[in-house]
Scaffold this active site. Structure first.
Site, PDB file in Angstrom:
ATOM      1  N   HIS A 119      -3.934   0.951  11.853  1.00  8.54           N
ATOM      2  CA  HIS A 119      -3.734  -0.314  12.556  1.00  8.54           C
ATOM      3  C   HIS A 119      -5.102  -0.903  12.903  1.00  8.54           C
ATOM      4  CE1 HIS A 119      -2.437  -3.409  15.107  1.00  8.54           C
ATOM      5  NE2 HIS A 119      -1.576  -2.789  15.870  1.00  8.54           N
ATOM      6  N   HIS A 154       0.833  -1.227   0.000  1.00 12.21           N
ATOM      7  CA  HIS A 154       0.000   0.000   0.000  1.00 12.21           C
ATOM      8  C   HIS A 154       0.859   1.266   0.000  1.00 12.21           C
ATOM      9  CE1 HIS A 154      -3.871  -2.124   0.857  1.00 12.21           C
ATOM     10  NE2 HIS A 154      -3.073  -2.985   1.467  1.00 12.21           N
ATOM     11  N   ASN A 200     -10.282  -2.908   2.594  1.00 13.04           N
ATOM     12  CA  ASN A 200      -9.941  -2.980   1.169  1.00 13.04           C
ATOM     13  C   ASN A 200     -11.206  -2.775   0.343  1.00 13.04           C
ATOM     14  OD1 ASN A 200      -7.205  -3.465   1.434  1.00 13.04           O
ATOM     15  ND2 ASN A 200      -7.351  -5.674   1.145  1.00 13.04           N
ATOM     16  N   TYR A 207       1.055  -4.191  12.143  1.00 13.67           N
ATOM     17  CA  TYR A 207       0.954  -2.768  11.797  1.00 13.67           C
ATOM     18  C   TYR A 207       1.828  -1.879  12.690  1.00 13.67           C
ATOM     19  CZ  TYR A 207      -2.608  -3.920   8.370  1.00 13.67           C
ATOM     20  OH  TYR A 207      -3.248  -4.431   7.271  1.00 13.67           O
ATOM     21  N   ARG A 212       9.290   2.147   9.572  1.00 14.96           N
ATOM     22  CA  ARG A 212       8.864   3.137   8.574  1.00 14.96           C
ATOM     23  C   ARG A 212       8.911   4.544   9.146  1.00 14.96           C
ATOM     24  NH1 ARG A 212       4.379   5.519   6.160  1.00 14.96           N
ATOM     25  NH2 ARG A 212       2.898   4.958   7.790  1.00 14.96           N
TER      26      ARG A 212
HETATM   27 FE1  HDE Z   1      -2.555  -4.813   5.547  1.00 13.21          FE
HETATM   28  N1  HDE Z   1      -0.736  -4.055   5.968  1.00 13.21           N
HETATM   29  N2  HDE Z   1      -1.905  -6.648   6.087  1.00 13.21           N
HETATM   30  N3  HDE Z   1      -4.305  -5.667   4.975  1.00 13.21           N
HETATM   31  N4  HDE Z   1      -3.190  -3.065   4.944  1.00 13.21           N
HETATM   32  C1  HDE Z   1      -0.356  -2.779   5.791  1.00 13.21           C
HETATM   33  O1  HDE Z   1       0.793  -1.505   7.390  1.00 13.21           O
HETATM   34  C2  HDE Z   1      -0.792  -6.890   6.799  1.00 13.21           C
HETATM   35  C3  HDE Z   1      -4.661  -6.966   5.062  1.00 13.21           C
HETATM   36  C4  HDE Z   1      -4.448  -2.737   4.523  1.00 13.21           C
HETATM   37  O2  HDE Z   1      -3.203   3.449   3.978  1.00 13.21           O
HETATM   38  C5  HDE Z   1       0.982  -2.468   6.394  1.00 13.21           C
HETATM   39  O3  HDE Z   1       1.118   0.697   7.755  1.00 13.21           O
HETATM   40  C6  HDE Z   1      -0.724  -8.277   7.152  1.00 13.21           C
HETATM   41  C7  HDE Z   1      -6.073  -7.129   4.881  1.00 13.21           C
HETATM   42  C8  HDE Z   1      -4.499  -1.356   4.116  1.00 13.21           C
HETATM   43  O4  HDE Z   1      -1.555   3.284   5.419  1.00 13.21           O
HETATM   44  C9  HDE Z   1       1.384  -3.803   7.041  1.00 13.21           C
HETATM   45  C10 HDE Z   1      -1.841  -8.849   6.614  1.00 13.21           C
HETATM   46  C11 HDE Z   1      -6.554  -5.876   4.654  1.00 13.21           C
HETATM   47  C12 HDE Z   1      -3.221  -0.867   4.321  1.00 13.21           C
HETATM   48  C13 HDE Z   1       0.217  -4.692   6.688  1.00 13.21           C
HETATM   49  C14 HDE Z   1      -2.576  -7.824   5.957  1.00 13.21           C
HETATM   50  C15 HDE Z   1      -5.438  -4.976   4.705  1.00 13.21           C
HETATM   51  C16 HDE Z   1      -2.429  -1.949   4.844  1.00 13.21           C
HETATM   52  C17 HDE Z   1       1.962  -1.833   5.453  1.00 13.21           C
HETATM   53  C18 HDE Z   1      -2.260 -10.294   6.659  1.00 13.21           C
HETATM   54  C19 HDE Z   1      -7.993  -5.451   4.358  1.00 13.21           C
HETATM   55  C20 HDE Z   1      -2.732   0.532   4.026  1.00 13.21           C
HETATM   56  C21 HDE Z   1       2.054  -0.380   5.869  1.00 13.21           C
HETATM   57  C22 HDE Z   1      -2.156 -10.918   7.921  1.00 13.21           C
HETATM   58  C23 HDE Z   1      -8.925  -5.740   5.426  1.00 13.21           C
HETATM   59  C24 HDE Z   1      -2.953   1.438   5.180  1.00 13.21           C
HETATM   60  C25 HDE Z   1       1.285  -0.300   7.083  1.00 13.21           C
HETATM   61  C26 HDE Z   1      -2.531   2.836   4.833  1.00 13.21           C
HETATM   62  C27 HDE Z   1      -1.087  -1.826   5.198  1.00 13.21           C
HETATM   63  C28 HDE Z   1       0.157  -5.951   7.099  1.00 13.21           C
HETATM   64  C29 HDE Z   1      -3.778  -8.091   5.251  1.00 13.21           C
HETATM   65  C30 HDE Z   1      -5.603  -3.580   4.479  1.00 13.21           C
HETATM   66  C31 HDE Z   1       2.712  -4.384   6.607  1.00 13.21           C
HETATM   67  C32 HDE Z   1       0.399  -8.929   7.937  1.00 13.21           C
HETATM   68  C33 HDE Z   1      -6.857  -8.442   4.971  1.00 13.21           C
HETATM   69  C34 HDE Z   1      -5.709  -0.606   3.592  1.00 13.21           C
HETATM   70  O5  HDE Z   1       1.503  -3.695   8.417  1.00 13.21           O
END
Ligand code: HDE
Length: 712
Positions: free
Chosen positions: A344, A80, A153, A367, A374
């Site tokens: 988060h 993202h 999402n 998160y 970061r």
């Molecule tokens: Fe994320 N995801 N994600 N994700 N995610 C990140 O956090 C992660 C998942 C989502 O505009 C990271 O700050 C894991 C689902 C959005 O700043 C990180 C898993 C959904 C955004 C991370 C998921 C999301 C992130 C990267 C599986 C929808 C952007 C930067 C276990 C419900 C937020 C950050 C923004 C961002 C981890 C799966 C949505 C790496 C480990 C499911 C919208 O922490």
């Protein structure tokens, strides 16, 4: 102070805006100084030994400026990275006290400030908005009980069921590690290799290959919290809840060929669209909806509520609309706000709690962890955009970039030296208490068998699509797999599609020169080393419905042309009335109307009036518009001699857009389009402005794709 005591926001009483205001700086009318406050006299020349001599180490002004510049970049988000954000407000329609004690979901007079960030997943910070990708839809609610983040999402399900597979998924989809190709695209070997071995990815892959993967605008996307969360009420009773955002403008998409062209013409298309809509006062709006499931119904469904690869069809649990989010202010500074905001899913408030969804559980760790690298340390909550409205009091201390100056000796609890402060909050005072869930189980590294159904919902999704949506999805599979170089990977995916729909597998296979093969062994996920594959048979659950209407974008609202970009294609000599009436009528309906002419400067009407040209045929492109209209007059003859104008019309037609012209403008359409298409559905001619407006509301006329005639 209660937030609602300071409303309305319009009068400047938004508590988050007030808080940010304290950190916002405006250099209008100010003298320049160094970071130490010293006024700078010369910002043009470094200190040198003679005007042609070497620079001197002594030049602390040069050193400060360059040093700061050298360190301007921070690591981009691991996923993202590419995003755009805006401030806004959340208003509640009805109190939800029966289900949750969260204050912002109980008091309809409260206006909760929000900050929403939309993103693509795969590409890096500077990549195109036009990728076929999942879009992030993260909203931070600055509630009076602390920050609540709904990190969602634009698709209601995810690729994997367990967080331990997330690094694998992301490594597979990101640019390949040897050559860092491709950027902002899933159409490559490693992603499809992973997909072909992980049937649980299929549901999200179907959504990704559908038109949901190429939204028209962030303002026209749904958002989904995906996981089941819990609502907890005052009595401590729990309900499962799934969150939905529904855009008031409806859910609309681009077409793939158009996306690829916009990527060149205006790679910031979505970012610009969001920014401009807000600048123009066309504030994007979404309804917040909830699907609420009583705790006792947990096992009532033919899928597991804890499985994030499953949606709950709205026919089984209706979405109840409970509030509205309006985004009404662009950030002042991209880096300070959009880049530094830290979301988060673990930022919750009393009344909302987690479930044991294994993907959510892993996210709860990830998160904060990722922000540490970061944003450079544990104090990122002090960055203005991340600060909660309630002031923070606890015994956490120090660390990189600490801003808060904590008084007193006691930074531990319990203490007497600090009078026992800060005190723990009782539940009645708003203290958070985790939902008490009885767990009686062995510690075990295993997945529940109720998670082994990987195909019933992909089939439901496919069956819910209209013919043109299915066609787009088939083409997307063929395109993406066509970019995969390793033929056995293509074959495995085509084989897997057999489990979703035989016809789909055959059509995609045909486009790739492959025959889908049903494997003797049922498809299995990657399995632990010591386990028996036979224990991993996937099954296809019987769903109580064959199709679900809300899954098709064809059923979305199509009742407005508000914010639709409409090109008026014209030149000098345009008929005054034809030109002004169409312009005025469309503007009154809040469309974004742009005058496109052969050259920049002004267009002179037949009557001699002059109107500024928005873009010339050199810089404009039909792909960044929703529709095009040609008013009559001497201008039409000029346009007929301009290949770019002919191409503009033909391309808009090819991408199934509304094309309009009056009884003179139609001549341009006649040389751009096949004769039997003028008029045709969406190609409106004569003095039928109302019909043209109706056509723009329809968004696209996909039936044109059945007989593609324009090679634009
Ligand atoms: Fe994320 N995801 N994600 N994700 N995610 C990140 O956090 C992660 C998942 C989502 O505009 C990271 O700050 C894991 C689902 C959005 O700043 C990180 C898993 C959904 C955004 C991370 C998921 C999301 C992130 C990267 C599986 C929808 C952007 C930067 C276990 C419900 C937020 C950050 C923004 C961002 C981890 C799966 C949505 C790496 C480990 C499911 C919208 O922490």
């Amino acid at each position: 102070m209660k937030i609602n005591e300071r409303e309305p926001f319009e009068n400047g009483a938004n508590p988050k805006k007030e808080q940010l205001g304290k950190f916002t700086s405006d250099s209008q009318g100010e003298l320049m100084n160094t970071n130490q406050g010293l006024k700078i006299n010369d910002d043009q020349n470094s200190l040198k030994a003679g005007d042609r001599g070497p620079s001197l180490l002594e030049d602390f002004i040069l050193r400060e400026k360059i040093t700061h510049f050298d360190h301007e970049r921070i690591p981009e988000r691991i996923v993202h990275a590419r995003g755009s954000a805006a401030h806004g407000v959340f208003e509640l329609f009805e109190p939800l006290g029966q289900y949750t004690k969260a204050k912002f979901l109980n008091d309809t007079t409260i206006r909760t400030p929000v900050f929403a960030r939309f993103s693509t997943v795969q590409g890096s910070r500077g990549s195109t908005d036009m990728a076929r990708d999942v879009r992030g839809f993260a909203v931070k609610f600055y509630t009076e009980e602390g920050n609540y983040d709904l990190v969602a999402n634009n698709m209601p399900i995810f690729f994997i069921q367990d967080a331990i597979k997330f690094p694998d998924l992301v490594h597979a989809v990101k640019p390949e590690p040897d050559n860092e190709i491709p950027q902002a695209a899933s159409a490559h070997d490693t992603f499809w290799d992973f997909v072909s071995l992980m049937p649980e990815t299929m549901h999200n892959v179907m959504w990704l290959m559908s038109d949901r993967g190429i939204p028209r605008s962030y303002r026209m996307m749904e958002g989904f919290g995906i996981h089941s969360f819990r609502f907890i009420n005052d009595q401590g009773e729990a309900h499962f809840v799934r969150f939905h955002w529904k855009p008031l403008l409806g859910v609309h998409s681009l077409v793939w060929d158009e996306c690829q062209r916009i990527a060149g013409k205006d790679t910031d298309f979505h970012r610009r669209d969001l920014w401009e809509a807000i600048e123009c006062g066309h504030f994007p709006e979404w309804h917040l909806g909830v699907q609420i499931i009583p705790a006792e119904d947990e096992h009532k469904f033919p899928f597991d509520l804890l499985d994030p690869t499953k949606l709950i069809p709205e026919e089984l649990v209706p979405v109840r609309i409970v509030g509205k989010m309006t985004l009404n202010k662009n950030p002042d500074n991209f880096f300070a706000e959009t880049e530094q905001v830290a979301f988060h899913p673990g930022h919750i408030v009393p009344g909302i709690d987690f479930t044991n969804d294994p993907l959510l559980q892993g996210r709860l760790f990830s998160y904060t962890d990722t922000q540490l690298s970061r944003l450079g340390g544990p104090n990122f909550h002090e960055i203005p955009i991340n600060k909660s409205i309630p002031e923070v009091f606890n015994n956490q201390r120090d660390g990189m970039h600490r801003m808060q100056i904590n008084k007193g000796k006691a930074s531990y609890n319990p203490n007497t030296l600090g009078g026992g402060c800060p005190f723990q909050a009782m539940a009645a005072q708003g203290g958070f208490k985790s939902f008490e869930e009885r767990i009686d189980a062995s510690k075990i590294r295993r997945r529940s068998k109720s998670f082994f159904d990987h195909f019933s919902q992909p089939t439901l999704f496919y069956n819910s699509l209209t013919q043109h949506e299915q066609r787009h999805l088939q083409d997307a599979f063929a395109f993406e797999l066509g970019k995969v170089k390793t033929v056995p990977i293509r074959q495995r995916v085509v084989n897997m599609l057999l489990e979703v729909d035989e016809n789909l597998a055959n059509i995609v296979g045909n486009k790739l020169g492959l025959i889908p093969q049903r494997l003797p062994q049922p498809i299995t996920d990657s399995i632990p080393a010591d386990d028996n594959p036979a224990d991993y048979h996937s099954f296809k659950a019987e769903l109580p419905i064959d199709a679900s209407a809300p899954l098709s974008m064809a059923n979305t609202v199509k009742d407005t042309i508000k914010t639709r970009r409409i090109a008026i294609l014209t030149a000098d000599g345009v008929n005054d009335e034809a030109f002004t009436v169409v312009k005025k009528t469309l503007c009154e309906l809040d469309a974004v109307v742009k005058i496109i002419a052969p050259f920049h400067g002004f267009v002179k009407t037949a009557g001699g009036d002059e109107y500024p040209v928005c873009e010339s045929l050199l810089t404009a492109a039909s792909v960044v518009f929703d529709a095009v209209y040609v008013p009559g007059g001497g201008s039409v003859q000029t346009l007929m001699t301009r290949p770019e104008a002919v191409h503009f019309i033909a391309e808009a037609f090819k991408h199934c857009k509304a094309v309009g012209a009056d009884s003179e403008g139609v001549e341009l359409l006649k040389i751009a389009l096949p004769h039997d298409m003028v008029p045709s559905p969406g190609v409106v001619t004569g003095n039928n402005l109302d019909e043209f407006i109706e056509a723009v509301k329809q968004h696209r006329f996909f039936e044109r794709e059945e007989n593609p005639v324009v090679p634009a």
